[in-house]
Design an enzyme around this catalytic site. Structure first.
Site, PDB file in Angstrom:
ATOM      1  N   LYS A   1     -33.663  29.929  15.349  1.00  0.00           N
ATOM      2  CA  LYS A   1     -33.791  29.576  16.762  1.00  0.00           C
ATOM      3  C   LYS A   1     -32.395  29.532  17.369  1.00  0.00           C
ATOM      4  O   LYS A   1     -31.485  28.906  16.823  1.00  0.00           O
ATOM      5  CB  LYS A   1     -34.439  28.201  16.829  1.00  0.00           C
ATOM      6  CG  LYS A   1     -34.774  27.700  18.204  1.00  0.00           C
ATOM      7  CD  LYS A   1     -35.700  26.507  18.039  1.00  0.00           C
ATOM      8  CE  LYS A   1     -35.915  25.754  19.324  1.00  0.00           C
ATOM      9  NZ  LYS A   1     -36.855  24.645  19.152  1.00  0.00           N
TER      10      LYS A   1
ATOM     11  N   ASP B   1     -43.321  15.553  21.780  1.00  0.00           N
ATOM     12  CA  ASP B   1     -43.642  16.847  22.403  1.00  0.00           C
ATOM     13  C   ASP B   1     -44.716  17.571  21.583  1.00  0.00           C
ATOM     14  O   ASP B   1     -44.635  18.778  21.354  1.00  0.00           O
ATOM     15  CB  ASP B   1     -42.378  17.701  22.544  1.00  0.00           C
ATOM     16  CG  ASP B   1     -42.539  18.786  23.613  1.00  0.00           C
ATOM     17  OD1 ASP B   1     -43.418  18.649  24.493  1.00  0.00           O
ATOM     18  OD2 ASP B   1     -41.786  19.781  23.568  1.00  0.00           O
TER      19      ASP B   1
ATOM     20  N   ILE C   1     -39.770  36.328  17.723  1.00  0.00           N
ATOM     21  CA  ILE C   1     -41.150  35.858  17.551  1.00  0.00           C
ATOM     22  C   ILE C   1     -41.549  34.827  18.581  1.00  0.00           C
ATOM     23  O   ILE C   1     -42.711  34.452  18.653  1.00  0.00           O
ATOM     24  CB  ILE C   1     -41.395  35.296  16.128  1.00  0.00           C
ATOM     25  CG1 ILE C   1     -40.321  34.278  15.746  1.00  0.00           C
ATOM     26  CG2 ILE C   1     -41.504  36.404  15.114  1.00  0.00           C
ATOM     27  CD1 ILE C   1     -40.568  33.639  14.388  1.00  0.00           C
TER      28      ILE C   1
ATOM     29  N   GLY D   1     -34.996  27.848  23.733  1.00  0.00           N
ATOM     30  CA  GLY D   1     -34.344  28.974  23.082  1.00  0.00           C
ATOM     31  C   GLY D   1     -35.286  30.086  22.667  1.00  0.00           C
ATOM     32  O   GLY D   1     -36.492  30.020  22.893  1.00  0.00           O
TER      33      GLY D   1
ATOM     34  N   ASN E   1     -46.017  23.696  19.563  1.00  0.00           N
ATOM     35  CA  ASN E   1     -45.102  23.046  18.626  1.00  0.00           C
ATOM     36  C   ASN E   1     -45.773  22.711  17.290  1.00  0.00           C
ATOM     37  O   ASN E   1     -45.236  21.951  16.490  1.00  0.00           O
ATOM     38  CB  ASN E   1     -44.495  21.793  19.267  1.00  0.00           C
ATOM     39  CG  ASN E   1     -43.535  22.164  20.383  1.00  0.00           C
ATOM     40  OD1 ASN E   1     -43.010  23.275  20.399  1.00  0.00           O
ATOM     41  ND2 ASN E   1     -43.325  21.260  21.315  1.00  0.00           N
TER      42      ASN E   1
ATOM     43  N   VAL F   1     -40.312  32.676  22.517  1.00  0.00           N
ATOM     44  CA  VAL F   1     -39.332  32.198  23.484  1.00  0.00           C
ATOM     45  C   VAL F   1     -39.861  30.877  24.002  1.00  0.00           C
ATOM     46  O   VAL F   1     -41.039  30.744  24.326  1.00  0.00           O
ATOM     47  CB  VAL F   1     -39.203  33.156  24.677  1.00  0.00           C
ATOM     48  CG1 VAL F   1     -38.062  32.714  25.586  1.00  0.00           C
ATOM     49  CG2 VAL F   1     -38.969  34.560  24.211  1.00  0.00           C
ATOM     50  N   GLY F   2     -39.008  29.894  24.039  1.00  0.00           N
ATOM     51  CA  GLY F   2     -39.416  28.590  24.553  1.00  0.00           C
ATOM     52  C   GLY F   2     -38.479  28.161  25.659  1.00  0.00           C
ATOM     53  O   GLY F   2     -37.598  28.913  26.089  1.00  0.00           O
TER      54      GLY F   2
HETATM   55  N1  LIG Z   1     -40.593  28.225  12.344  1.00  0.00           N
HETATM   56  C1  LIG Z   1     -41.256  29.106  13.082  1.00  0.00           C
HETATM   57  N2  LIG Z   1     -42.072  30.011  12.511  1.00  0.00           N
HETATM   58  C2  LIG Z   1     -42.748  30.897  13.273  1.00  0.00           C
HETATM   59  N3  LIG Z   1     -42.666  30.977  14.628  1.00  0.00           N
HETATM   60  C3  LIG Z   1     -41.852  30.106  15.251  1.00  0.00           C
HETATM   61  C4  LIG Z   1     -41.104  29.131  14.511  1.00  0.00           C
HETATM   62  N4  LIG Z   1     -40.392  28.399  15.389  1.00  0.00           N
HETATM   63  C5  LIG Z   1     -40.682  28.879  16.605  1.00  0.00           C
HETATM   64  N5  LIG Z   1     -41.552  29.902  16.553  1.00  0.00           N
HETATM   65  C6  LIG Z   1     -42.082  30.658  17.708  1.00  0.00           C
HETATM   66  O1  LIG Z   1     -41.186  30.492  18.788  1.00  0.00           O
HETATM   67  C7  LIG Z   1     -41.795  29.766  19.886  1.00  0.00           C
HETATM   68  C8  LIG Z   1     -40.802  28.813  20.511  1.00  0.00           C
HETATM   69  O2  LIG Z   1     -40.301  27.924  19.517  1.00  0.00           O
HETATM   70  P1  LIG Z   1     -39.870  26.418  19.800  1.00  0.00           P
HETATM   71  O3  LIG Z   1     -41.038  25.624  20.219  1.00  0.00           O
HETATM   72  O4  LIG Z   1     -39.157  25.905  18.614  1.00  0.00           O
HETATM   73  O5  LIG Z   1     -38.868  26.631  20.976  1.00  0.00           O
HETATM   74  P2  LIG Z   1     -38.616  25.811  22.283  1.00  0.00           P
HETATM   75  O6  LIG Z   1     -37.614  26.589  23.025  1.00  0.00           O
HETATM   76  O7  LIG Z   1     -38.267  24.430  21.929  1.00  0.00           O
HETATM   77  O8  LIG Z   1     -40.004  25.807  23.022  1.00  0.00           O
HETATM   78  P3  LIG Z   1     -40.653  24.761  24.014  1.00  0.00           P
HETATM   79  O9  LIG Z   1     -39.607  23.893  24.555  1.00  0.00           O
HETATM   80  O10 LIG Z   1     -41.331  25.605  25.046  1.00  0.00           O
HETATM   81  O11 LIG Z   1     -41.625  24.038  23.152  1.00  0.00           O
HETATM   82  C9  LIG Z   1     -42.989  29.074  19.271  1.00  0.00           C
HETATM   83  O12 LIG Z   1     -44.003  28.857  20.209  1.00  0.00           O
HETATM   84  C10 LIG Z   1     -43.405  30.073  18.174  1.00  0.00           C
HETATM   85  O13 LIG Z   1     -44.178  31.117  18.722  1.00  0.00           O
HETATM   86 MG   LIG Z   2     -41.542  24.418  21.409  1.00  0.00          MG
END
Ligand SMILES: Nc1ncnc2c1ncn2[C@@H]1O[C@H](COP(=O)(O)OP(=O)(O)OP(=O)(O)O)[C@@H](O)[C@H]1O
Ligand SMILES: [Mg+2]
Length: 565
Positions: free
Chosen positions: A246, A344, A223, A229, A349, A225-226
């Site tokens: 995640k 952040d 769902i 992860g 987020n 990618v960030g």
């Molecule tokens: N609890 C959740 N429920 C639904 N979707 C989620 C959830 N957590 C993450 N996602 C999806 O995954 C994406 C990336 O999640 P997250 O922000 O936790 O990762 P990240 O790798 O830390 O991203 P970044 O560093 O770019 O902010 C989010 O933008 C969202 O689309």
């Molecule tokens: Mg994020």
């Protein structure tokens, strides 16, 4: 090839290997929002047909409450008393210790691995009996104690309490407090050692183990990618509920991602449960990757919705913007009051949960737990990878587009106000503002207190509030608490305050009248009781004028003014 990227989509609930993700539907750049034709929109409902994430289960209660793990795998390791992170890391990182979760423990088996045996005690103490960790029984207490991570966001007193099973065993308390101290000292030594002995790191050896992820979860789709992860929507095989899982992209041991991963877990564990913070269930290590099991938010991220809006040339109307601002402020208030900052805050987020209509419940009265948000949409703060403590900040800058200038200047005196700054820009984007700059003249222009141009007419008061939130002087920005009470966001609260004031005035008046009445009654009784009372009374009966005068005179001494308020 990575199993996570190549599994079959459809799986059976037979604990066989896990499925493949669908195509990534999340584009993680706030930048991709374009300014296309404009019209107001309402929320898209992305209701999931699957059951919502349930209330905390036994296993998660256990994991989040104990917050200290003992690894049997470390017992025979040469690096048993060392950690392998960077000594300069702000966190007491002991990634290897997390390997204990590499094995797919049930909550019960985990319980059996968490106790710290009392030194010399042949029979485990009552409270410990079921928690005793047999394979490590030959290790002394202080060695065992050192095999857990220290959560830097918990107070010292809490850490010491961890060693007091129920706070009643007085004789044992002193010993346990010593144990706690020795644990903290040992952990500090480990932290220092970790820089000089990276070669001691144990090779990850779970490649032929059954993956806990695969065993316990059925993967439905990826769902998001960030930076850090990938996030997968999964059903937990045991409870049938949906979770967001995640998984860190890169191997963690020793990398800077390791710090972020642990930070996220530490922060989640300390923050517990709040309606405007994405809920955490569990975390473990697998194949040198951190895996975090969180509440699944069925509306995706705010960023996902903004992208949809942009495609359609829509943006959030005023009422919705205020609702988002209020709800996220509530989450921030909770985080800040817990002594932490997010650092952040941005649309990707902030997560959205649509209330699912339970069959047979339609039309019924709202339950007690329903809060004031009648739209049934909850906005929640997630991605706690940058969280740090206000008192002892270890700042890892978040997204530059949302970064307050003072953070860039490394001035950390008003950290919570950096979250307020980022929140204002998040709302500006939701209101239809164009992509935010990463740097350059426009970046500085915004940091001088100028809100990026918003393509809809919003009330002056609201715009002024957003401007105040990005004031160049962080002290001028409102706190999260102030935002949650702000008359622009909660007009009904202002009315309530007004009514409360009026009520207080009326109560005051009533109290004074009651006192007067009491005094008058008392005077009457005294008159009756006096020896000359009868004569006086008779006299007064015959001369009502005199009587009136006395009573009125008495009253005059207690004249009151009702000008309060
Ligand atoms: N609890 C959740 N429920 C639904 N979707 C989620 C959830 N957590 C993450 N996602 C999806 O995954 C994406 C990336 O999640 P997250 O922000 O936790 O990762 P990240 O790798 O830390 O991203 P970044 O560093 O770019 O902010 C989010 O933008 C969202 O689309
Ligand atoms: Mg994020």
């Amino acid at each position: 090839m990575d199993d996570w990227e190549n599994n079959d989509f459809i799986q059976r609930l037979d604990f066989s290997s896990c499925g493949e993700e669908g195509e990534d539907r999340s584009i993680n750049e706030e930048d991709t929002l374009s300014s296309s034709p404009i019209k107001h929109c309402d929320f898209q409902k992305w209701n999931s047909p699957l059951p919502a994430t349930p209330h905390r289960k036994l296993s998660e209660i256990f994991l989040s409450r104990t917050k200290s793990w003992v690894s049997p795998t470390l017992k025979s390791s040469p690096g048993v008393s060392r950690t392998h992170g960077n000594a300069e890391t702000p966190l007491h990182i002991t990634w290897k210790k997390l390997q204990l979760c590499d094995t797919p423990h049930t909550p019960k088996s985990l319980l059996s691995k968490t106790a710290f045996p009392s030194p010399g005690a042949k029979v485990p103490p009552k409270g410990f009996r079921h928690l005793r960790f047999t394979p490590g029984a030959d290790l002394d207490d202080s060695t065992q104690a050192s095999l857990v991570n220290i959560n830097p966001f918990t107070p010292e007193s809490y850490r010491q309490m961890l060693f007091l099973p129920n706070g009643k065993r007085k004789a044992r308390e002193i010993k346990l407090v010593h144990l706690a101290q020795s644990f903290c000292e040992k952990a500090e030594v480990q932290r220092k050692d970790s820089a000089v002995r990276p070669a001691d790191r144990c090779p990850l050896k779970d490649s032929n183990m059954v993956s806990r992820y695969q065993k316990e979860f059925l993967e439905l789709e990826r769902i998001g990618v960030g930076e850090f992860g990938s996030v997968y929507k999964c059903i937990k095989r045991l409870d049938g509920c949906v979770y967001a899982i995640k998984r860190s992209k890169r191997p963690l041991a020793g990398s800077s991602d390791e710090q972020l991963a642990l930070r996220e877990v530490y922060a989640h564990a300390v923050l517990g449960h709040h309606p405007h913070v994405v809920r955490y269930y569990s975390a473990w290590a697998e194949d040198d990757h951190m895996i975090i099991q969180n509440e699944h938010c069925n509306g995706g991220s705010l960023q996902d919705v903004l992208l949809e809006n942009a495609k359609r040339g829509q943006y959030f109307p005023e009422a919705k913007l205020k609702e988002i601002l209020l709800q996220v402020s509530m989450g921030l208030k909770y985080i800040h009051n817990s002594g932490l900052v997010h650092l952040d805050i941005k649309p990707s987020n902030i997560f959205i949960c649509h209330k699912l209509v339970v069959e047979g419940q339609a039309g019924q009265e709202e339950s007690d737990s329903d809060d004031e948000f009648s739209s049934g949409v909850m906005y929640k703060i997630g991605d706690l990878g940058h969280v740090t403590s206000i008192a002892n900040p270890q700042v890892e800058e978040g997204d530059r587009r949302f970064l307050a200038n003072e953070i860039l200047q490394e001035q950390y005196f008003h950290l919570p106000k950096a979250d307020i700054f980022a929140l204002a820009l998040t709302i500006a984007l939701a209101a239809g503002a164009g992509p935010l700059p990463h740097n350059g003249a426009m970046w500085h222009h915004i940091r001088k207190g100028n809100i990026p141009s918003i393509p809809q007419k919003l009330p002056n008061g609201f715009i002024e509030l957003l401007k105040l939130m990005i004031h160049p002087d962080p002290m001028e920005r409102p706190s999260a608490t102030a935002l949650t009470k702000h008359p622009i966001l909660r007009p009904s609260l202002g009315k309530a305050v007004q009514l409360q004031k009026q009520l207080n005035v009326e109560k005051c008046k009533t109290a004074m009248l009651e006192r007067e009445l009491k005094a008058a009654r008392l005077a009457q009784t005294l008159m009756k009781d006096q020896p000359l009372g009868n004569a006086n009374l008779q006299e007064s009966e015959t001369s009502p004028k005199k009587n009136n005068k006395r009573l009125v005179g008495g009253k005059n001494c207690r004249s009151f003014s009702f000008t309060v308020g």
